[in-house]
Scaffold this active site. Structure first.
Site, PDB file in Angstrom:
ATOM      1  N   ARG A 106     -69.537-116.400  28.621  1.00  0.00           N
ATOM      2  CA  ARG A 106     -68.793-116.011  27.411  1.00  0.00           C
ATOM      3  C   ARG A 106     -67.393-116.582  27.518  1.00  0.00           C
ATOM      4  NH1 ARG A 106     -67.786-110.277  24.382  1.00  0.00           N
ATOM      5  NH2 ARG A 106     -69.833-110.869  23.625  1.00  0.00           N
ATOM      6  N   ARG A 315     -79.516-105.687  21.556  1.00  0.00           N
ATOM      7  CA  ARG A 315     -78.892-106.735  22.370  1.00  0.00           C
ATOM      8  C   ARG A 315     -79.592-106.810  23.727  1.00  0.00           C
ATOM      9  NH1 ARG A 315     -73.921-108.405  21.723  1.00  0.00           N
ATOM     10  NH2 ARG A 315     -74.808-110.157  22.843  1.00  0.00           N
TER      11      ARG A 315
HETATM   12  N1  NVA Z   1     -66.035-112.326  16.096  1.00  0.00           N
HETATM   13  C1  NVA Z   1     -65.946-111.378  17.164  1.00  0.00           C
HETATM   14  C2  NVA Z   1     -67.295-111.023  17.671  1.00  0.00           C
HETATM   15  C3  NVA Z   1     -67.294-109.967  18.742  1.00  0.00           C
HETATM   16  C4  NVA Z   1     -68.662-109.659  19.261  1.00  0.00           C
HETATM   17  C5  NVA Z   1     -65.086-111.959  18.276  1.00  0.00           C
HETATM   18  O1  NVA Z   1     -65.262-113.131  18.608  1.00  0.00           O
HETATM   19  O2  NVA Z   1     -64.218-111.252  18.808  1.00  0.00           O
HETATM   20  N1   CP Z   2     -71.348-107.635  19.911  1.00  0.00           N
HETATM   21  C1   CP Z   2     -70.821-107.980  21.100  1.00  0.00           C
HETATM   22  O1   CP Z   2     -70.925-109.113  21.553  1.00  0.00           O
HETATM   23  O2   CP Z   2     -70.170-106.966  21.731  1.00  0.00           O
HETATM   24  P1   CP Z   2     -69.305-107.116  23.071  1.00  0.00           P
HETATM   25  O3   CP Z   2     -68.092-107.933  22.716  1.00  0.00           O
HETATM   26  O4   CP Z   2     -68.964-105.709  23.453  1.00  0.00           O
HETATM   27  O5   CP Z   2     -70.125-107.800  24.116  1.00  0.00           O
END
Ligand code: NVA
Ligand code: CP
Length: 327
Positions: A106, A315
């Site tokens: 991520r 998820r």
């Molecule tokens: N658009 C949001 C999604 C979080 C799961 C972000 O990137 O913070």
């Molecule tokens: N929806 C989602 O990706 O949540 P987190 O940021 O908590 O992982």
């Protein structure tokens, strides 16, 4: 269907049949979990979980899913690893490939996860980049399929910031699965022309449809799913809040929008969400801009039409399916 060794970087890389297969597998694994049937099929495997941005759902989903599959997992947090600071992405990929059987990443640009995958000998899974959030899409599709019994022809109307990871990915997911995607927002927040053109081409082959609106009422009339996301995403600077609130306030999801969509319409959100004042950020925004909520009202978020916690649970089942299938 054999997906062994494949990366999972964006839904664009997968065919509708492969996506359907992952959803079927997730449903099967969910059923096993609910029945308390063990499925620790990979007791000798280990996965690395790299998070350059914070997470609740994605991290927990990967860790629980890995554990259920019998695997070990190692979490690398946003500050403690050498990645990017002292060690290149390519070197990191080579090192982790020697120790782990799969790598979740991520972070920021999509090019980083693509580079990690290019230099890695083991499958790489995208746990969210600025541009895409593909594991979230499997959860959303599974949730929609569970609720409506099918995907084809479902009209999903997305409110708000449609040019970031969630908006982009929902457009791709809908195009792939023959669904009708509508983005409703201020024009500044529509997905790029390049991605839109690609999705329109895909939709032509699947029976899907892609539309853009600036009028929330016209856009959401008769929609099956009303979806949204936070207005300012992780990694964006704090000074965009004022402009974002001004631009996107007309695109808040309210009960009037849900009623306009129709009786059977449901609400979805990847979470986290600013729907009340029970967060530090929510309070800060209230003090500065006077808002009690942002992208969705608390009334919609907590209503019976809200599927957000089913979506969050899914998820885990869908991420498990991705690891199960690609390892
Ligand atoms: N658009 C949001 C999604 C979080 C799961 C972000 O990137 O913070
Ligand atoms: N929806 C989602 O990706 O949540 P987190 O940021 O908590 O992982």
């Amino acid at each position: 269907m054999n997906l062994k060794g494949r990366d999972f970087l964006k839904l664009l890389d997968y065919t509708p049949e492969e996506i359907e297969y992952l959803l079927d597998l997730a449903a099967e694994l969910k059923d096993k979990k609910k029945r308390g049937e063990a499925h620790a099929v990979y007791p000798t495997k280990n996965v690395a979980l790299i998070f350059e941005k914070t997470s609740t759902r994605t991290r927990c989903a990967f860790e629980v899913a890995a554990h259920d599959l019998g695997m070990g997992s190692t979490y690398l947090d946003p500050v403690a690893s050498q990645i990017g600071h002292k060690e290149s992405i390519a070197d990191t990929a080579k090192v982790l490939s020697r120790m782990f059987d799969g790598i979740e990443y991520r972070g920021f640009e999509q090019t980083i996860v693509e580079e990690l995958a290019e230099h890695s000998d083991v499958p790489v899974w995208n746990g969210l980049t600025n541009e895409f959030h593909p594991t979230q899409m499997l959860a959303d599709l599974l949730t929609i399929r569970e609720h409506f019994g099918h995907l084809k022809g479902i009209h999903l109307c997305y409110f708000g910031d449609a040019r970031y990871n969630t908006g982009n990915s929902l457009m791709v997911a809908c195009a792939k699965m023959g669904m009708h995607f509508t983005a409703v927002s201020n024009k500044k927040y529509f997905p790029s022309k390049e991605l839109t053109d690609e999705c329109i081409r895909i939709a032509e082959t699947t029976g899907g449809q892609i539309d853009f609106f600036e009028d929330p009422i016209a856009a959401s009339k008769g929609a099956d799913v009303i979806a949204t996301d936070i207005w300012v995403s992780m990694g964006e600077p704090d000074d965009v809040w004022e402009e974002r609130i001004a631009d996107l306030s007309p695109y808040k999801v309210t009960m009037d929008i849900m009623d306009n969509a129709g009786e059977g319409a449901v609400f979805m959100h990847c979470l986290p969400s600013y729907h009340d004042l029970n967060t530090k950020m929510g309070v800060k925004i209230k003090e500065k801009f006077g808002l009690d909520d942002m992208e969705v009202t608390d009334e919609v978020f907590t209503s019976e039409r809200s599927l957000v916690f089913d979506e969050a649970e899914n998820r885990m089942h869908t991420i498990k399916a991705v690891m199960y299938a690609t390892l």
